[in-house]
Write an enzyme that holds these catalytic residues in place. Structure first.
Site: not given
Length: 720
Positions: A9, A105, A310
Site C-alpha cells: 500500500e 493493508d 498495525y
C-alpha cells in the site's frame, strides 16, 4: 523463471517486504529479485470519477441538474500519482509474471486500494492475499508461508466498493444540493453529519440544564469525617431538612455510635490492550494530542520504526496464535527505561487470561502491542516516544497481578440519623506499579463496632448539580464509537448493528471526520472543549433529516457486513442508495429554510467586491469571499510551531509579506525579520531563510485518507 508481483500500500511497507524477499534490484517504482517483484501504491492510485466525467453539464454546479445518478460509477487514475500507477501496471502485465499477491493493508479499505488498481491495470492473472498485522521481518515471512486465495476476499471488496459508491452518490449529491441552494459551501455526509448532530445534542442538553442546589452534613471525629446519609444518598435537595438535622446534632452534642465495620477485598485487573480509539482517547487526555496527530504518529511507529503492530484496529484482544510471541516482545522492550517493570513481568507466569487473549474478539487485526523489534528510544521524536510509552506500559501491565485493596465501610448513627465513612488500604499495587502512581490511602485509624466517638464539629456542605461536560476529542471519539444514546426511537436490531459495527465511521476514519468538521468551520475548539458553530447549527437544520441521525449509518453498516459475508448482493444495496439519494435531493430542493452568514466582515473582496467572511480553524484565521464562485481567500493569521522566548507557548503569525508579525497570548510580539535573526543566532549564525521556513513547517504531515469520497471532496473548497 516466472515471477510473482507483490503490491504493497505504501513505499515504506513495500521496501520492507522487498528486503525480506531478497528483492535488491531497484527499478522505477518497484524492487526486483529472482522470484519476486515488489511494487507499491501511494494510498489510493485510482478513485471514483468526478461528476463531469459522465456529462459536461456537471462541470457547473446547478440544482436543476440534481440528482446525479450514473448507472455505473467509473474509475479513473489519480493524476497526481499517475506515474506510480503506470509503474505498477507495467510490472503486473509483464509476460514473465505468473501471479499477483495483494499486500495492501489487511482490511476493507486496503482491499479497495488494491482491487481498484487491478481493475484499471487489467493484468488477468491469479491473485493471492497477504494478511498480516505487523510489518516485522518475522510477520512478513510467516505471512508469505500461508498466503490466502484472492477469491476468498471478493465479498470484502464488494462491500468496500459499495461503501465508497454509496458515499459518492449521497455525499456528492447532498453537498451540491445544499451548496447551490444556499450559495454557501455546505458539506454533509452519512458520518460527518450525524457526528455534528451528536455535538449539537450535547449543546442542547447543556443549554436546557437547570442546576439544582443540594446539601449535606459532615460529622468530624478523631478517627475520621463521617458523611450523613439520607437513605443511600449522601445529599439532600431539601435545605430545611439538612438545617434541622444539623441544628439537632449541634444542640444534643451526642457521640457517634459505630454500628458496623465491614471489610472486603477488591481486585482490579490491568486494562485491556489498546485499540486505536482507546489510544487516541488516552493520548488526548494525557498529552493533548488530536486524534489525527495520534494516528499519524502511530503510522510512523508502525511503518518507519517497526515498533508497534498495525494501528488501525478496533480490537483490544490478541489471538491465541500470538501467545508464543509474548516473551519475545517483552524481551524486546527490556531496554533501560523499561528494564525494571519488564524484569518483574518476566519473573511471573507469561500466561494471559481471556480478558486479553480471545480469538472471538479479534476481527481483522488484533490489539496494538509492541513488536519483537528492540527500540532505540533516542532515535524517536518526543511525540513518538510518548505514544510508544503508552503502548509499552499498557502491554507490560497485563502481565502483572491485579491491583488489590481492602475496602472498609463504617456505618454509625446518632439516634435516627445514619452516617458513613469509607476508606481503602492497598494490599498489592499490582499493575499500577508500572505507572508509578502514588496511591492515597484513607481510613488509617482502627475503628471497632460499638465504639463511641465524640463529635469534634458538625459541618454544613452544599453544592449544585452540574450539566454534562462539552465534548473534547477523547469523549467525542467515545460517542462516535457507541452512539446508541443519540439514536432515540431506533429499533433494537439497529442499536445492536451500530454496536457490532463499531459506531459512526471506523477506527481508521474517525480522526479524519473530526478534522474535517474543524476544517469546514462546523465546529471549533476552546481549550480542549468542542462547540458547534452557527454554520454547523444551520447545516443540521438544512440537511436531510435521515442524514442527521446515526441510524442511517447503522443500516448501511449492517448491510455492508451482509455483503462482506455473502448474504446480500451489492446491486440490491446500491438500488436502495440511489432511491435514498433521490429522496434527499428532493427534500433539499423543496425546503423553504434559509442560510445566513454570521461571520461577515467589513472587508470587501478585491476580485468581486462582495463582503468577505472570517473563517477560523485549527490552523488560524483567513478571509474568504462569500461568493463560492469567486473563491478569493487571504490569510489573516496562522498557528505555527515556533515558540515564544518568554513563556514557550506556540506563536501565531499575523499579516503578509515583510510585515508579518509573531504574536503570543502572553503579550510577546516579534517581527518575522527579528525572529529570523534570533533563529540564526541560536543556530550559531548558520540559519538561512530556508531554515526558518522549514522550522515553521515542522507540523505533522497528515497520512493520506483511504476513502474515495474524501479524495473527491478534497477538490472542493469546503472551508467557508
Amino acid at each position: 523463471m516466472k515471477k510473482t508481483v507483490v503490491l504493497a500500500e505504501k513505499p515504506s511497507v513495500g521496501r520492507d517486504i522487498a528486503r525480506v524477499l531478497n528483492c535488491t534490484q531497484k527499478g522505477n517504482g518497484f524492487m526486483e529479485g529472482k522470484e519476486y517483484i515488489v511494487t507499491w501504491a501511494l494510498g489510493h492510485l485510482v478513485t471514483l470519477a468526478d461528476p463531469e466525467t459522465y456529462d459536461d453539464k456537471y462541470k457547473t454546479w446547478k440544482i436543476e441538474d440534481l440528482p446525479m445518478l450514473p448507472k455505473d460509477l467509473k474509475l479513473v487514475v489519480i493524476k497526481k500519482t499517475g506515474k506510480q500507477f503506470n509503474a505498477v501496471k507495467t510490472q503486473m502485465n509483464r509476460p514473465d509474471v505468473k501471479e499477483i499477491v495483494i499486500a495492501t493493508d489487511a482490511g476493507r479499505e486496503g482491499e479497495l486500494v488494491a482491487r481498484w488498481i487491478l481493475e484499471k491495470a487489467k493484468p488477468q492473472k491469479p491473485l493471492k492475499r497477504l494478511w498480516i498485522s505487523s510489518v516485522t521481518d518475522k510477520a512478513i515471512q510467516q505471512g508469505f508461508s500461508r498466503l490466502k486465495d484472492g477469491k476468498a476476499y471478493e465479498n470484502l471488496y464488494r462491500a468496500a466498493e459499495a461503501r465508497s459508491e454509496a458515499d459518492w452518490y449521497v455525499g456528492m449529491n447532498a453537498t451540491r444540493a445544499l451548496t447551490t441552494k444556499h450559495n454557501a459551501q455546505l458539506s454533509c455526509g452519512r458520518v460527518q453529519t450525524p457526528t455534528l448532530s451528536i455535538i449539537a445534542q450535547r449543546e442542547e442538553e447543556i443549554r436546557n440544564f437547570k442546576p439544582v442546589p443540594y446539601y449535606g452534613i459532615q460529622a468530624v471525629t478523631s478517627k475520621g469525617t463521617f458523611t450523613w446519609l439520607k437513605g443511600q444518598e449522601t445529599r439532600s435537595f431539601s435545605k430545611e431538612e439538612v438545617e434541622r438535622v444539623e441544628a439537632a446534632l449541634k444542640a444534643q452534642k451526642k457521640p457517634l455510635t459505630i454500628d458496623t465495620v465491614k471489610k472486603s477485598t477488591k481486585k482490579n485487573p490491568a486494562p485491556s490492550f489498546y485499540d486505536l480509539t482507546e489510544l487516541q482517547r488516552d493520548a488526548h487526555k494525557v498529552y493533548g494530542f488530536s486524534a489525527k496527530e495520534t494516528l499519524s504518529i502511530m503510522q510512523k511507529l508502525y511503518e518507519q520504526h517497526k515498533l508497534v503492530t498495525y494501528p488501525r484496529t478496533d480490537s483490544r484482544h490478541l489471538s491465541s496464535d500470538m501467545v508464543d510471541t509474548l516473551k519475545d516482545r517483552l524481551m524486546a522492550v527490556n531496554v533501560q527505561e523499561y528494564r525494571g517493570i519488564v524484569h518483574h513481568a518476566l519473573k511471573g507466569k507469561l500466561t494471559l487470561s481471556k480478558a486479553y487473549v480471545d480469538d472471538a474478539k479479534v476481527s481483522d487485526h488484533h490489539a496494538i502491542i509492541p513488536t519483537e523489534e528492540t527500540p532505540f528510544l533516542q532515535k524517536l521524536q518526543d511525540r513518538e516516544r510518548k505514544i510508544y510509552d503508552l503502548i509499552v506500559k499498557r502491554f507490560v501491565a497485563a502481565f502483572y497481578a491485579p491491583y488489590s485493596y481492602e475496602q472498609t465501610t463504617v456505618t454509625a448513627s446518632i439516634d435516627q440519623n445514619r452516617f458513613q465513612l469509607k476508606g481503602n488500604r492497598v494490599l498489592d499495587q499490582g499493575w499500577k506499579a508500572v505507572y508509578e502512581k502514588e496511591i492515597v490511602e484513607g481510613l488509617k485509624a482502627v475503628i471497632a463496632e460499638g465504639e463511641s466517638l465524640p463529635l469534634l464539629s458538625v459541618k454544613h456542605t452544599e453544592g449544585r448539580t452540574t450539566p454534562p461536560g462539552r465534548f473534547n476529542e477523547g469523549t467525542l471519539l467515545t460517542a462516535m464509537e457507541n452512539p446508541r444514546k443519540y439514536m432515540k426511537g431506533s429499533d433494537q436490531d439497529l442499536l445492536e448493528a451500530i454496536s457490532e459495527t463499531g459506531g459512526l465511521g471506523t477506527v481508521a476514519t474517525r480522526a479524519d471526520i473530526i478534522e474535517k468538521l474543524f476544517h469546514t468551520a462546523l465546529i471549533e475548539e476552546t481549550g480542549k472543549e468542542i462547540t458547534i458553530t452557527s454554520k454547523g447549527k444551520q447545516l443540521l437544520d438544512l440537511a436531510p433529516s435521515e442524514l442527521r441521525s446515526p441510524t442511517l449509518t447503522a443500516e448501511w453498516e449492517m448491510k455492508l457486513e451482509q455483503i462482506a459475508s455473502g448474504k446480500l448482493s451489492k446491486q440490491e444495496f446500491m438500488k436502495e442508495i440511489k432511491e435514498y439519494t433521490k429522496k434527499s435531493v428532493h427534500e433539499i430542493k423543496q425546503s423553504t429554510k434559509k442560510f445566513s452568514h454570521d461571520n461577515l466582515t467589513g472587508t470587501r473582496c478585491p476580485d468581486c467586491g462582495n463582503l468577505m467572511l472570517e473563517i477560523k480553524n485549527r490552523n488560524g484565521k483567513m478571509l474568504v469571499c462569500q461568493d463560492r464562485e469567486c473563491g478569493h481567500r487571504k490569510n489573516v493569521s496562522k498557528k505555527t510551531n515556533a515558540r515564544c522566548p518568554n513563556c514557550h507557548k506556540r506563536l501565531e503569525l499575523k499579516g503578509e509579506g515583510d510585515g508579518q508579525l509573531f504574536v503570543c497570548v502572553c503579550g510577546h510580539k516579534e517581527k518575522l525579520s527579528t525572529f529570523n535573526q534570533r533563529r540564526k543566532k541560536e543556530k550559531g549564525g548558520k540559519a538561512t531563510k530556508r531554515d526558518v521556513n522549514q522550522y515553521l513547517k515542522t507540523q505533522q504531515k497528515d497520512e493520506p485518507v483511504n476513502t474515495a469520497l474524501a479524495d473527491a471532496l478534497a477538490k472542493l473548497k469546503l472551508d467557508q
